[in-house]
Design a protein around this motif. Structure first.
Motif, PDB file in Angstrom:
ATOM      1  N   ALA A  12     -23.546  41.494 -77.671  1.00 38.76           N
ATOM      2  CA  ALA A  12     -22.148  41.401 -78.110  1.00 38.76           C
ATOM      3  C   ALA A  12     -21.880  42.208 -79.375  1.00 38.76           C
ATOM      4  CB  ALA A  12     -21.779  39.937 -78.352  1.00 38.76           C
ATOM      5  N   SER A  13     -22.923  42.660 -80.033  1.00 38.88           N
ATOM      6  CA  SER A  13     -22.733  43.459 -81.245  1.00 38.88           C
ATOM      7  C   SER A  13     -22.013  44.748 -80.910  1.00 38.88           C
ATOM      8  CB  SER A  13     -24.075  43.763 -81.909  1.00 38.88           C
ATOM      9  OG  SER A  13     -24.615  42.603 -82.479  1.00 38.88           O
ATOM     10  N   ASN A  14     -21.051  45.107 -81.737  1.00 41.81           N
ATOM     11  CA  ASN A  14     -20.255  46.291 -81.434  1.00 41.81           C
ATOM     12  C   ASN A  14     -19.942  47.151 -82.652  1.00 41.81           C
ATOM     13  OD1 ASN A  14     -18.455  44.641 -82.711  1.00 41.81           O
ATOM     14  ND2 ASN A  14     -16.928  44.629 -81.092  1.00 41.81           N
ATOM     15  N   TYR A  15     -20.584  46.865 -83.775  1.00 45.06           N
ATOM     16  CA  TYR A  15     -20.361  47.663 -84.981  1.00 45.06           C
ATOM     17  C   TYR A  15     -21.706  47.886 -85.642  1.00 45.06           C
ATOM     18  CZ  TYR A  15     -18.830  48.924 -89.681  1.00 45.06           C
ATOM     19  OH  TYR A  15     -18.637  49.568 -90.886  1.00 45.06           O
ATOM     20  N   PHE A  16     -22.013  49.179 -85.923  1.00 45.11           N
ATOM     21  CA  PHE A  16     -23.357  49.534 -86.384  1.00 45.11           C
ATOM     22  C   PHE A  16     -23.263  50.489 -87.570  1.00 45.11           C
ATOM     23  CE2 PHE A  16     -25.108  47.567 -82.666  1.00 45.11           C
ATOM     24  CZ  PHE A  16     -24.163  47.764 -81.690  1.00 45.11           C
ATOM     25  N   PRO A  17     -23.310  49.958 -88.774  1.00 43.81           N
ATOM     26  CA  PRO A  17     -23.248  50.811 -89.954  1.00 43.81           C
ATOM     27  C   PRO A  17     -24.640  51.184 -90.443  1.00 43.81           C
ATOM     28  CG  PRO A  17     -22.954  48.536 -90.594  1.00 43.81           C
ATOM     29  CD  PRO A  17     -23.175  48.533 -89.102  1.00 43.81           C
ATOM     30  N   ILE A  33     -22.971  55.094 -95.364  1.00 46.62           N
ATOM     31  CA  ILE A  33     -22.952  56.546 -95.188  1.00 46.62           C
ATOM     32  C   ILE A  33     -22.317  56.953 -93.866  1.00 46.62           C
ATOM     33  CG2 ILE A  33     -24.858  57.085 -96.751  1.00 46.62           C
ATOM     34  CD1 ILE A  33     -26.684  57.221 -94.265  1.00 46.62           C
ATOM     35  N   ILE A  34     -22.437  56.115 -92.873  1.00 50.69           N
ATOM     36  CA  ILE A  34     -21.833  56.403 -91.571  1.00 50.69           C
ATOM     37  C   ILE A  34     -21.876  55.128 -90.751  1.00 50.69           C
ATOM     38  CG2 ILE A  34     -23.953  57.129 -90.381  1.00 50.69           C
ATOM     39  CD1 ILE A  34     -22.269  59.426 -89.111  1.00 50.69           C
ATOM     40  N   ASP A  35     -20.949  54.986 -89.823  1.00 48.21           N
ATOM     41  CA  ASP A  35     -20.965  53.841 -88.926  1.00 48.21           C
ATOM     42  C   ASP A  35     -20.507  54.278 -87.546  1.00 48.21           C
ATOM     43  OD1 ASP A  35     -17.961  52.287 -90.412  1.00 48.21           O
ATOM     44  OD2 ASP A  35     -18.223  54.136 -89.282  1.00 48.21           O
ATOM     45  N   SER A  84     -33.510  61.449-100.491  1.00 42.48           N
ATOM     46  CA  SER A  84     -34.577  60.452-100.686  1.00 42.48           C
ATOM     47  C   SER A  84     -33.956  59.122-101.130  1.00 42.48           C
ATOM     48  CB  SER A  84     -35.574  60.934-101.737  1.00 42.48           C
ATOM     49  OG  SER A  84     -36.238  62.109-101.303  1.00 42.48           O
ATOM     50  N   ALA A  85     -34.230  58.084-100.371  1.00 41.34           N
ATOM     51  CA  ALA A  85     -33.639  56.753-100.620  1.00 41.34           C
ATOM     52  C   ALA A  85     -34.164  55.809 -99.554  1.00 41.34           C
ATOM     53  CB  ALA A  85     -32.113  56.812-100.553  1.00 41.34           C
ATOM     54  N   VAL A  86     -33.733  54.548 -99.633  1.00 47.87           N
ATOM     55  CA  VAL A  86     -34.000  53.590 -98.562  1.00 47.87           C
ATOM     56  C   VAL A  86     -32.752  53.521 -97.684  1.00 47.87           C
ATOM     57  CG1 VAL A  86     -34.571  51.219 -97.961  1.00 47.87           C
ATOM     58  CG2 VAL A  86     -35.570  52.266-100.008  1.00 47.87           C
ATOM     59  N   TYR A  87     -32.947  53.618 -96.397  1.00 52.61           N
ATOM     60  CA  TYR A  87     -31.845  53.578 -95.438  1.00 52.61           C
ATOM     61  C   TYR A  87     -31.948  52.293 -94.616  1.00 52.61           C
ATOM     62  CZ  TYR A  87     -30.961  58.425 -96.621  1.00 52.61           C
ATOM     63  OH  TYR A  87     -30.667  59.570 -97.308  1.00 52.61           O
ATOM     64  N   PHE A  88     -30.827  51.607 -94.495  1.00 51.58           N
ATOM     65  CA  PHE A  88     -30.753  50.366 -93.723  1.00 51.58           C
ATOM     66  C   PHE A  88     -29.790  50.535 -92.563  1.00 51.58           C
ATOM     67  CE2 PHE A  88     -33.041  47.449 -96.438  1.00 51.58           C
ATOM     68  CZ  PHE A  88     -32.913  47.972 -97.709  1.00 51.58           C
ATOM     69  N   CYS A  89     -30.213  50.109 -91.388  1.00 53.72           N
ATOM     70  CA  CYS A  89     -29.273  49.975 -90.292  1.00 53.72           C
ATOM     71  C   CYS A  89     -28.805  48.525 -90.258  1.00 53.72           C
ATOM     72  CB  CYS A  89     -29.919  50.357 -88.970  1.00 53.72           C
ATOM     73  SG  CYS A  89     -31.320  49.319 -88.466  1.00 53.72           S
ATOM     74  N   ALA A  90     -27.697  48.282 -89.582  1.00 54.46           N
ATOM     75  CA  ALA A  90     -27.174  46.929 -89.468  1.00 54.46           C
ATOM     76  C   ALA A  90     -26.361  46.824 -88.193  1.00 54.46           C
ATOM     77  CB  ALA A  90     -26.330  46.563 -90.685  1.00 54.46           C
ATOM     78  N   ALA A  91     -26.145  45.588 -87.783  1.00 49.96           N
ATOM     79  CA  ALA A  91     -25.345  45.321 -86.593  1.00 49.96           C
ATOM     80  C   ALA A  91     -24.490  44.095 -86.845  1.00 49.96           C
ATOM     81  CB  ALA A  91     -26.241  45.103 -85.383  1.00 49.96           C
ATOM     82  N   SER A  92     -23.316  44.093 -86.231  1.00 53.29           N
ATOM     83  CA  SER A  92     -22.477  42.901 -86.319  1.00 53.29           C
ATOM     84  C   SER A  92     -21.631  42.780 -85.068  1.00 53.29           C
ATOM     85  CB  SER A  92     -21.590  42.914 -87.557  1.00 53.29           C
ATOM     86  OG  SER A  92     -20.461  43.721 -87.355  1.00 53.29           O
ATOM     87  N   THR A 142     -13.675  47.034 -91.208  1.00 49.43           N
ATOM     88  CA  THR A 142     -14.033  47.932 -92.314  1.00 49.43           C
ATOM     89  C   THR A 142     -15.445  47.613 -92.801  1.00 49.43           C
ATOM     90  OG1 THR A 142     -13.040  46.431 -93.910  1.00 49.43           O
ATOM     91  CG2 THR A 142     -11.660  48.208 -93.058  1.00 49.43           C
ATOM     92  N   GLU A 143     -15.963  48.552 -93.549  1.00 49.26           N
ATOM     93  CA  GLU A 143     -17.306  48.396 -94.062  1.00 49.26           C
ATOM     94  C   GLU A 143     -17.357  47.250 -95.058  1.00 49.26           C
ATOM     95  OE1 GLU A 143     -16.813  52.318 -96.482  1.00 49.26           O
ATOM     96  OE2 GLU A 143     -18.458  51.206 -97.417  1.00 49.26           O
ATOM     97  N   ALA A 144     -18.555  46.734 -95.254  1.00 49.13           N
ATOM     98  CA  ALA A 144     -18.814  45.782 -96.329  1.00 49.13           C
ATOM     99  C   ALA A 144     -19.162  46.570 -97.575  1.00 49.13           C
ATOM    100  CB  ALA A 144     -19.951  44.846 -95.942  1.00 49.13           C
ATOM    101  N   PHE A 145     -18.428  46.309 -98.652  1.00 49.27           N
ATOM    102  CA  PHE A 145     -18.677  46.977 -99.927  1.00 49.27           C
ATOM    103  C   PHE A 145     -19.541  46.066-100.789  1.00 49.27           C
ATOM    104  CE2 PHE A 145     -15.767  50.597 -99.806  1.00 49.27           C
ATOM    105  CZ  PHE A 145     -14.944  50.260 -98.738  1.00 49.27           C
ATOM    106  N   PHE A 146     -20.601  46.650-101.338  1.00 48.68           N
ATOM    107  CA  PHE A 146     -21.527  45.867-102.139  1.00 48.68           C
ATOM    108  C   PHE A 146     -21.210  45.992-103.622  1.00 48.68           C
ATOM    109  CE2 PHE A 146     -25.051  44.323 -99.465  1.00 48.68           C
ATOM    110  CZ  PHE A 146     -24.694  44.888 -98.256  1.00 48.68           C
ATOM    111  N   GLY A 147     -21.464  44.914-104.347  1.00 45.44           N
ATOM    112  CA  GLY A 147     -21.458  44.974-105.794  1.00 45.44           C
ATOM    113  C   GLY A 147     -22.741  45.600-106.299  1.00 45.44           C
TER     114      GLY A 147
END
Lengths: 113, 114
Positions: free
Chosen positions: A29-34, A47-49, A85-93, B101-106
């Protein structure tokens, strides 16, 4: 609930090369992936979704692909630069969870000059 | 808008003391999230509010943790009593649930319990 797996946990590439980070999710059911980028000591920033009605989205050197059938989505960074160079996180909602984000475990990307 | 504002930025406290973290979401946002970030566990959702009402607090580690949102512009996360294993960076984030919309972090609060 949703479970997001992210690979690899660390990734080193030479400047100018491409980097690919992959994620899988469990809730169909997840439909948004930032995708969020977190530099050392700073907050995560989007950075992108991508939404589930789209298979691919591109923004300059960054692109994201989504395979709903396989429940996979990936981040592609081309022509990498040291500032990537950084840490990149994916997510779902999903709408059923009022848009709470479930994050992957993160990928430490290092771009070597 | 100044974005999501958290205070304090850094907190060092002794074990057993009460700690209160504060968050001001972006004006107009109706969802607020508290996350905890550690090296071992990554970004964990502790609790989130929708229109000031707690919706899901299943991520709150134990009864020592509590969160409130008395109005649309303010939320607190309290730890009492604090323990060394609570040391982490605590992030607050806000979003507008209806528009995807995106979640904005503090900027986060770095908590150290000694």
């Amino acid at each position: 609930g949703e479970n997001v797996e992210q690979h690899p946990s660390t990734l080193s590439v030479q400047e100018g090369d491409s980097a690919v980070i992959k994620c899988t999710y469990s809730d169909s059911a997840s439909n948004y992936f930032p995708w969020y980028k977190q530099e050392l000591g700073k907050r995560p920033q989007l950075i992108i979704d991508i939404r589930s009605n789209v298979g691919e989205k591109k923004d300059q050197r960054i692109a994201v692909t989504l395979n709903k059938t396989a429940k996979h989505f990936s981040l592609h960074i081309t022509e990498t630069q040291p500032e990537d160079s950084a840490v990149y996180f994916c997510a779902a909602s999903n709408p059923g969870s009022a848009r709470q984000l479930t994050f992957g475990s993160g990928t430490q990307l290092t771009v070597l000059p | 808008d100044a974005g999501v504002i958290q205070s304090p930025r850094h907190e060092v406290t002794e074990m057993g003391q009460e700690v209160t973290l504060r968050c001001k979401p972006i004006s107009g946002h109706n969802s607020l999230f508290w996350y905890r970030q550690t090296m071992m566990r990554g970004l964990e959702l502790l609790i989130y509010f929708n229109n000031n009402v707690p919706i899901d607090d299943s991520g709150m580690p134990e009864d020592r943790f509590s969160a409130k949102m008395p109005n649309a512009s303010f939320s607190t996360l309290k730890i009492q009593p604090s323990e060394p294993r609570d040391s982490a960076v605590y992030f607050c984030a806000s979003s507008l649930v209806e528009t995807d919309t995106e979640a904005f972090f503090g900027q986060g609060t770095r908590l150290t319990v000694v």
